[in-house]
Design a protein around this motif. Sequence first.
Motif, PDB file in Angstrom:
ATOM      1  N   ALA A   7       6.847   9.597   3.681  1.00 33.64           N
ATOM      2  CA  ALA A   7       5.109   9.455   3.696  1.00 33.64           C
ATOM      3  C   ALA A   7       4.765   8.381   4.446  1.00 33.64           C
ATOM      4  O   ALA A   7       3.981   8.596   5.077  1.00 33.64           O
ATOM      5  N   ASP A   8       5.626   7.300   4.193  1.00 33.18           N
ATOM      6  CA  ASP A   8       4.862   6.158   5.085  1.00 33.18           C
ATOM      7  C   ASP A   8       5.200   6.531   6.836  1.00 33.18           C
ATOM      8  O   ASP A   8       3.917   6.427   7.384  1.00 33.18           O
ATOM      9  N   ALA A   9       6.214   7.115   6.848  1.00 33.58           N
ATOM     10  CA  ALA A   9       6.268   7.462   8.604  1.00 33.58           C
ATOM     11  C   ALA A   9       5.190   8.358   8.903  1.00 33.58           C
ATOM     12  O   ALA A   9       4.677   8.509  10.082  1.00 33.58           O
ATOM     13  N   GLY A  53       0.629  -1.055  -0.001  1.00 33.76           N
ATOM     14  CA  GLY A  53       0.195  -0.134   0.142  1.00 33.76           C
ATOM     15  C   GLY A  53       0.774   1.234  -0.122  1.00 33.76           C
ATOM     16  O   GLY A  53       0.290   2.500  -0.216  1.00 33.76           O
ATOM     17  N   GLU A  54       2.025   1.308   0.348  1.00 36.09           N
ATOM     18  CA  GLU A  54       2.871   2.329   0.239  1.00 36.09           C
ATOM     19  C   GLU A  54       3.690   2.457  -1.330  1.00 36.09           C
ATOM     20  O   GLU A  54       4.186   1.358  -1.650  1.00 36.09           O
ATOM     21  N   LEU A  55       3.585   3.504  -2.172  1.00 37.93           N
ATOM     22  CA  LEU A  55       3.828   3.480  -3.283  1.00 37.93           C
ATOM     23  C   LEU A  55       4.649   4.663  -3.950  1.00 37.93           C
ATOM     24  O   LEU A  55       4.274   5.907  -3.401  1.00 37.93           O
ATOM     25  N   ALA A 110       1.402   7.453   0.675  1.00 36.52           N
ATOM     26  CA  ALA A 110       1.645   6.066   1.569  1.00 36.52           C
ATOM     27  C   ALA A 110       0.267   6.142   2.398  1.00 36.52           C
ATOM     28  O   ALA A 110      -0.279   7.446   2.658  1.00 36.52           O
ATOM     29  N   THR A 111      -0.316   5.217   2.857  1.00 35.27           N
ATOM     30  CA  THR A 111      -1.751   5.267   3.596  1.00 35.27           C
ATOM     31  C   THR A 111      -1.642   4.436   4.920  1.00 35.27           C
ATOM     32  O   THR A 111      -0.932   3.209   4.909  1.00 35.27           O
ATOM     33  N   SER A 112      -2.002   5.085   5.856  1.00 34.40           N
ATOM     34  CA  SER A 112      -2.050   4.251   7.365  1.00 34.40           C
ATOM     35  C   SER A 112      -3.475   4.223   7.772  1.00 34.40           C
ATOM     36  O   SER A 112      -4.117   5.029   7.653  1.00 34.40           O
ATOM     37  N   GLY A 113      -3.896   2.858   8.112  1.00 35.22           N
ATOM     38  CA  GLY A 113      -5.339   2.860   8.710  1.00 35.22           C
ATOM     39  C   GLY A 113      -5.362   2.051   9.893  1.00 35.22           C
ATOM     40  O   GLY A 113      -4.699   1.232  10.068  1.00 35.22           O
ATOM     41  N   ALA A 131       2.205   9.195   7.492  1.00 29.88           N
ATOM     42  CA  ALA A 131       1.039   8.794   7.587  1.00 29.88           C
ATOM     43  C   ALA A 131       0.727   7.793   9.037  1.00 29.88           C
ATOM     44  O   ALA A 131      -0.489   8.183   9.580  1.00 29.88           O
ATOM     45  N   THR A 132       1.596   7.261   9.585  1.00 28.64           N
ATOM     46  CA  THR A 132       1.385   6.556  10.852  1.00 28.64           C
ATOM     47  C   THR A 132       1.442   7.656  11.916  1.00 28.64           C
ATOM     48  O   THR A 132       0.540   7.591  12.617  1.00 28.64           O
ATOM     49  N   ALA A 133       2.220   8.777  11.657  1.00 30.62           N
ATOM     50  CA  ALA A 133       2.296   9.669  12.923  1.00 30.62           C
ATOM     51  C   ALA A 133       1.148  10.561  12.866  1.00 30.62           C
ATOM     52  O   ALA A 133       0.534  10.772  13.884  1.00 30.62           O
TER      53      ALA A 133
HETATM   54 MG    MG Z   1       2.920   2.498   6.629  1.00 36.44          MG
END
Ligand code: MG
Length: 339
Positions: A290-292, A205-207, A245-248, A294-296
């Motif tokens: 972006a990944d980090a 999901g991270e791209l 990036a998406t966090s859910g 999104a989590t934050a």
């Molecule tokens: Mg992530």
Amino acid sequence: MNVRTLLILLLSVILVAACDSEKTLKTYGLSGQTMGTAFNITLVTPPADTDLKKLHTAIFEELEHIENVASTYRSDSEVSAFNTNPSTDWITVNPEFCDMVSSALAVSATTNGAFDITVGPLVNLWGFGPSEQAHELPTDDEISVARNKVGYQMLRTDCDQNALRKISAEVYVDLSGWAKGYAVDKITALLDAEQIENYLVEIGGELRARGHNNKASKFTIAIEKPLQNNDMQHTIIHVSDVAVATSGDYRNFYERDGQRYSHTIDPRTGRPVTHDLTGVTVVSASTAYADAMATALLVLGPDEGPALAEQLGLASYFMVRTDQGIEEISTSQFAQLRQ
Ligand code: MG
Ligand code: ADP
């Protein structure tokens, strides 16, 4: 009920297949498994002299290498060696590991510790780490003990010397919220070095996208909304030359007595996030960042998250559960991508 239900709903971000009524450009796809999830790589019209077999091997080697550095699921990885080393002196580490830790700590500073790679003891306590056996929900005492081991200020870096230092012997690093985005960036660097100008690289999901898709247009990315009744609506963005990036809280979670426990931990409370912000998408130049972020932003919640994203000028999209359905919040930078 004492039986834990583990629900894993992968792929909150799906790639929308282009309709094939028009002529499509030649693409080359590569898929597989890495870091406990799937990866998909699409190359559009790679140069004719590209040695795809060699590239394929180089990509698998890169992913294997990153797991050997950053996976807490491998007992012989760099990160596991660091975690089991009780020394509070400077420890010489692999340069890439030092780089990952140092960049991740910078995100901790930006987010006031909402993203924190020392959150590992809490991740493990809540059953989302390498020893994922079902267990009772942790007690307040257990949470308090684990929280005392968490804090990004307890890690020091000196990457000129390739050295890291734990201020407390119990510091435990978890790079799972960093490594997938980082790996996407490493693979895109490999593709760039091969003069491949049009691609989409996605891991769990991270791209990251560069150039155009097989219709010579920007890549179309659909962000699914986590709605009940399987009625998944989505918003669409068109991107090129950026990372998404998406966090859910709807991808990796379990439920107990009607309460959802997701794999994103709020280091401030020592508990999985429980607010109504259900998903965050971040668009940025770097996939690791972006990944980090999104989590934050997911940790920070529906008020603080959008406020920080606006302050940082970050293209971000927030989905908030309400009685009326999903409320969307977009920063101004994100709104431009939806046009
Ligand atoms: Mg992530
Ligand atoms: P998502 O895309 O939903 O954010 P990731 O796999 O990228 O999922 O990141 C979640 C993982 O990050 C968790 O499984 C855990 O190992 C780690 N993690 C959980 N909470 C935090 C946090 N506050 N800061 C950094 N890493 C975290």
